[in-house]
Design an enzyme around this catalytic site. Sequence first.
Site, short mmCIF file in Angstrom:
data_model
loop_
_atom_site.label_atom_id
_atom_site.label_comp_id
_atom_site.label_asym_id
_atom_site.label_seq_id
_atom_site.Cartn_x
_atom_site.Cartn_y
_atom_site.Cartn_z
N PHE A 251 0.73 -1.24 0.06
CA PHE A 251 0.16 -0.01 -0.22
C PHE A 251 0.90 0.98 0.06
O PHE A 251 1.84 1.49 1.04
CB PHE A 251 -0.82 0.11 1.22
CG PHE A 251 -1.83 1.27 1.53
CD1 PHE A 251 -3.09 0.89 0.49
CD2 PHE A 251 -1.52 2.42 1.64
CE1 PHE A 251 -3.63 2.43 0.29
CE2 PHE A 251 -2.38 3.30 1.62
CZ PHE A 251 -3.53 3.46 1.13
N ASP B 157 9.39 2.81 1.62
CA ASP B 157 8.09 3.62 1.96
C ASP B 157 7.83 3.45 3.65
O ASP B 157 7.51 2.36 4.01
CB ASP B 157 6.97 3.32 1.09
CG ASP B 157 5.87 4.03 1.71
OD1 ASP B 157 5.73 5.07 2.61
OD2 ASP B 157 4.55 3.89 0.85
N LYS C 93 2.73 10.03 8.11
CA LYS C 93 1.84 9.74 8.99
C LYS C 93 2.29 10.30 10.48
O LYS C 93 1.53 11.30 11.11
CB LYS C 93 1.63 8.27 9.12
CG LYS C 93 0.77 7.76 8.08
CD LYS C 93 0.11 6.26 8.44
CE LYS C 93 -0.86 5.79 7.32
NZ LYS C 93 -0.51 5.03 6.24
C1 LIG Z 1 -0.72 5.39 5.05
C2 LIG Z 1 0.13 5.13 3.66
C3 LIG Z 1 0.39 5.84 2.49
C4 LIG Z 1 -0.42 6.76 2.07
O1 LIG Z 1 -0.41 8.10 3.00
P1 LIG Z 1 -1.48 9.01 2.98
O2 LIG Z 1 -1.10 10.17 4.01
O3 LIG Z 1 -2.83 8.38 3.47
O4 LIG Z 1 -1.72 9.70 1.67
C5 LIG Z 1 1.49 5.56 1.97
N1 LIG Z 1 2.42 4.76 2.26
C6 LIG Z 1 2.18 3.92 3.28
C7 LIG Z 1 3.09 2.66 3.48
C8 LIG Z 1 1.13 4.22 4.33
O5 LIG Z 1 1.16 3.24 5.26
#
Ligand SMILES: *Cc1c(COP(=O)(O)O)cnc(C)c1O
Length: 385
Positions: free
Chosen positions: A134, A218, A247
Amino acid sequence: MDPSYDEIVRKFERYVFQTYTRQPLAIKRARGAVVTDISGKDYIDCVAGIAVNNVGHCHPAVVGAIKHQAGQLIHVSNLYYTEEQAVLAEELVNLTGMDRVFFCNSGAEAVEGALKLARKASGKKEFIAAEHAFHGRTRGALSVTHKEKYRKPFEPLSPAVFVPYNDTDAIRAAITKETAGVILEPIQGEGGVIVPSDDYLKEVREICDETDTLLILDEVQTGFGRTGKWFAKEHFGIRGDIMTVAKAMGGGFPMGAMLACEDIAVKFERGDHASTFGGNALSCAAALANIEVIKNEGLVERSRELGEYLINKLNALDKSYIREIRGKGLIVGMELSIKCDDIVNKARDRGVLLNCTSESVLRFIPPLTITKEQLDRVVEVLNGI
Ligand SMILES: *Cc1c(COP(=O)(O)O)cnc(C)c1O
C-alpha cells in the site's frame, strides 16, 4: 447545545463523499492513548489515527509548539526561507541518514515525489512493487498499490510489476532495462503487518546495486519509532536511495516528506517538483516538537519494549480464531481465521478501539506512550470477547 450523534451522522451522509466506512462513533477530544466520544465515554486507542499519534493525542509539547507558531507565522510559501524548515530539514537528515529532504503534506504525496524523482533520475518509467503493498491513493501512488479493487477503476495507471513480498528471486527476475526502481515498505502495514525475513531487504539492496536500480523505502507507516527503531530500515541495516515518511511526522499535524541520497536528489532541479504547503512554518514547528518528544520520552525504546510486552500477552490468549501474532515494536498484527469486524465492534462497545486491515488482521498501532496498564486492559477486553 452540541449537536447529537445522529445530527453529525446525518450531515456526513448528506454532505460528505461516501468514500469511507466509518464506525458508529463521533469523537470529541483525546489525550494520550485515550479518546473520548461526544457523550463523554472513553476508549483506549489502539489505532492512533492509523499510526499517526505516536506521541499520544494532543501531546502538550506539540500543542504548545503549534499554538506558539500559529501566533508567529503559519505560512509563507517556498518562495522564501523559514528557520523552522531549515532546522527540521537538518534534524530529519540526521535521523534518517539520508542527504536531502523535500517537504509535502501526506504519505501519497511523498510517494508521488519519490516516483517522479526515480523516473527523472533513472530516465526510466517502470516500477516494481510488492503484492499487498500500500503506497497511497493518488495516481502515481496507486500505480504501485497492489489491491485490485483500489486500482481497477482508474486504469491505465503508470506501468508497475507486482512481485511476492519477501521473495528476492522474484525481484531479480522482474528487473528489466525499463525498471526505474523498486518500492517497498520495510514492514507491510495495510497489507496485514507483514514482517519480512531478516536478510530480505539487504538482498534487495544488493540486487538493486548490481542492476543499477533505485530502491525506494516507504516508511510512511513504520517511521518515527513505530517499529522500535526510529525507522524500520534500521532493523535491516540498509538505506534506500529514496525514502518516504508522513503519518506520525507531525504529531497529528498533516505532514510528509520525501528524502533522497545526494546523487539522486540533485536530479531534481528547480521547478521539477513543488508543493504550496510543503514544509510550512506551522507544520515544521509541529514536527520539530514531535521529534523532541520522541527523543525526550525515549519512545523508540518504549515502542520496542511495549511491543514485546503486547505480543507476549496476546500470545497467552487462548482463542481458537487466532492464527498468528506478529510485529515489531508497536505495530502488531493478529491474523484471525475469521473476519475481524465482530471483534472490532465488540471491543469498541467495551471501550477499546481496534483497526482491522486486510479483512482478517487485527492491527494494534497505539500511541507509543500507551501504558502497560492500558495494554493489559486491551488484552483483557479481547479475552472477554
Ligand atoms: C498510509 C500510507 C500511505 C499513504 O499515506 P496518506 O497520508 O494516506 O496519503 C503510503 N504508504 C504507506 C506505507 C502507508 O501506510
